[in-house]
Design an enzyme around this catalytic site. Sequence first.
Site, short mmCIF file in Angstrom:
data_model
loop_
_atom_site.label_atom_id
_atom_site.label_comp_id
_atom_site.label_asym_id
_atom_site.label_seq_id
_atom_site.Cartn_x
_atom_site.Cartn_y
_atom_site.Cartn_z
N ASP A 171 -11.16 -14.03 -5.37
CA ASP A 171 -10.95 -12.69 -5.88
C ASP A 171 -12.19 -12.25 -6.64
O ASP A 171 -13.02 -13.06 -7.01
CB ASP A 171 -9.72 -12.64 -6.79
CG ASP A 171 -9.20 -11.22 -6.90
OD1 ASP A 171 -9.09 -10.57 -5.86
OD2 ASP A 171 -8.91 -10.76 -8.01
N ARG A 229 -3.38 -4.65 4.51
CA ARG A 229 -3.70 -3.42 5.24
C ARG A 229 -4.42 -3.77 6.53
O ARG A 229 -5.27 -4.68 6.55
CB ARG A 229 -4.58 -2.49 4.39
CG ARG A 229 -3.85 -1.85 3.21
CD ARG A 229 -2.74 -0.89 3.67
NE ARG A 229 -2.02 -0.27 2.57
CZ ARG A 229 -0.86 -0.71 2.08
NH1 ARG A 229 -0.28 -1.78 2.59
NH2 ARG A 229 -0.28 -0.06 1.09
N GLU A 257 -0.05 1.68 13.47
CA GLU A 257 1.32 1.62 12.93
C GLU A 257 1.90 3.04 12.88
O GLU A 257 1.27 3.95 12.37
CB GLU A 257 1.26 1.03 11.51
CG GLU A 257 2.61 0.97 10.84
CD GLU A 257 2.51 0.49 9.38
OE1 GLU A 257 1.66 -0.34 9.06
OE2 GLU A 257 3.31 1.00 8.56
N HIS A 280 5.94 -3.68 8.96
CA HIS A 280 5.47 -3.29 7.61
C HIS A 280 6.66 -3.30 6.65
O HIS A 280 6.99 -2.30 6.03
CB HIS A 280 4.78 -1.91 7.63
CG HIS A 280 3.96 -1.67 6.38
ND1 HIS A 280 2.89 -0.82 6.34
CD2 HIS A 280 4.06 -2.18 5.12
CE1 HIS A 280 2.37 -0.81 5.12
NE2 HIS A 280 3.06 -1.64 4.36
C1 3PG Z 1 2.73 -1.29 -0.68
O1 3PG Z 1 1.56 -0.89 -0.69
O2 3PG Z 1 3.43 -1.29 -1.71
C2 3PG Z 1 3.32 -1.83 0.59
O3 3PG Z 1 2.45 -1.70 1.64
C3 3PG Z 1 4.68 -1.25 0.87
O4 3PG Z 1 4.67 -0.11 1.64
P1 3PG Z 1 6.07 0.65 1.90
O5 3PG Z 1 6.50 1.17 0.56
O6 3PG Z 1 5.76 1.73 2.85
O7 3PG Z 1 7.02 -0.34 2.43
#
Ligand code: 3PG
Length: 396
Positions: A171, A229, A257, A280
């Site tokens: 990180d 991402r 997506e 997702h």
């Molecule tokens: C986030 O950034 O919190 C996640 O990718 C969740 O995305 P979502 O709220 O569309 O499920």
Amino acid sequence: MKMKVLIADKFPEQYIKKLRDSEIDVIYNPKLGENDLLEAAKEVDCLVVRSTIVNAATIENSQNLNLIVRAGAGVNNIDIKAANKKGVYVSNCPGKNSIAVAELAIGLMLALDRRIPHNVADFKAGKWNKGEYSKADGLFGKTLAIVGYGNIGKEVAKRAQAMGMNIYAKDISRIEGYGVKDFSEFDQIMPIADIVTIHLPATPQTKGLFNDAMFKLMKPGALLINTSRHDIIDEDALIKAIKEKNIKVGLDVFKGEPEAKDGPVSSKLQEIDNVYITHHIGASTEQAQNAVAEETVNIILRYIKSGVIDHWVNRAKITDTHYQLVVKHYDKPGVLAGILDVLRDGNINIEEIENIIFEGGLVACCTMKLKTAAAADMLESFRNNPNVITYSHVSL
Ligand code: 3PG
């Protein structure tokens, strides 16, 4: 007048009620998409979204929009530049869905190692294949590289630790806890990592980080998990690595997506074996969504009650300030205005200002961050002002 909040994504009912009970006018329409927001968000004060895209046109077209809350972690679906131009606050709910995302990352590791989706699909198709599916490696003792050691990366580390993995993490900030070792360069870790899991935000710095060069470093047959991402991975390079190095992949995010919450989906990765893709859904557990919704409600209510924006992501991190002026003064009408007049007459821009009152309300302390230095005659005027108790002027 009641504050108007538009919630344009799925949001738990009890938290909508909490907002309504606080005299907020809530419009709940989880089916809205990017293009609908142009009209739908035109007259609202606050917009709450999950992954629905808030583009520049929506922000520019809005008449009252003051706050956008990302009910989740990543804010890459919101046009922050457009928000900055209009002075619209953007905030998010960091850490609130981290455990859910970490659980999915671990689930994808297990799914890949045991080929659980293939197992199940064969069973449903009436095929018994114990011989084939008895070839899993096991995760105990495997070397795990966690790329991105923020809230989610740390939750993955805790779980991987319990599973007896040999954990490395990278990180920008320091690495601590859970017996995790730091690695500074990818060329040290990629050749030895059995599993690589990505937990990075989408930024210009992370875009395409997993490209041909990175895959070249990876150990053949390694597992790669991405629940962050999609654009961190170059899809063509990934497909090449799957074919040439037998990399096995678990993804919760992928190029193309769909924005819609349901409907058709198409991706080059559908044709490729050794790739498991989920919809997702990393953050989509009831626990996580309740935690995110509670934080969203807290952000909105605190903003209404105190004007403070929690998790304000588009607040300037670095400002063009070089001097700090602190003036302790009697808290009487016109005193602060008089101090500001002196600075205005000297053509000095105040970049930031905070005026805090002592108990009892007699004295206040005003801290100002200035672009240029206050001149000697200005400081002289503060010295001679009977309502100024003390002042200090330092370069930063
Ligand atoms: C986030 O950034 O919190 C996640 O990718 C969740 O995305 P979502 O709220 O569309 O499920």
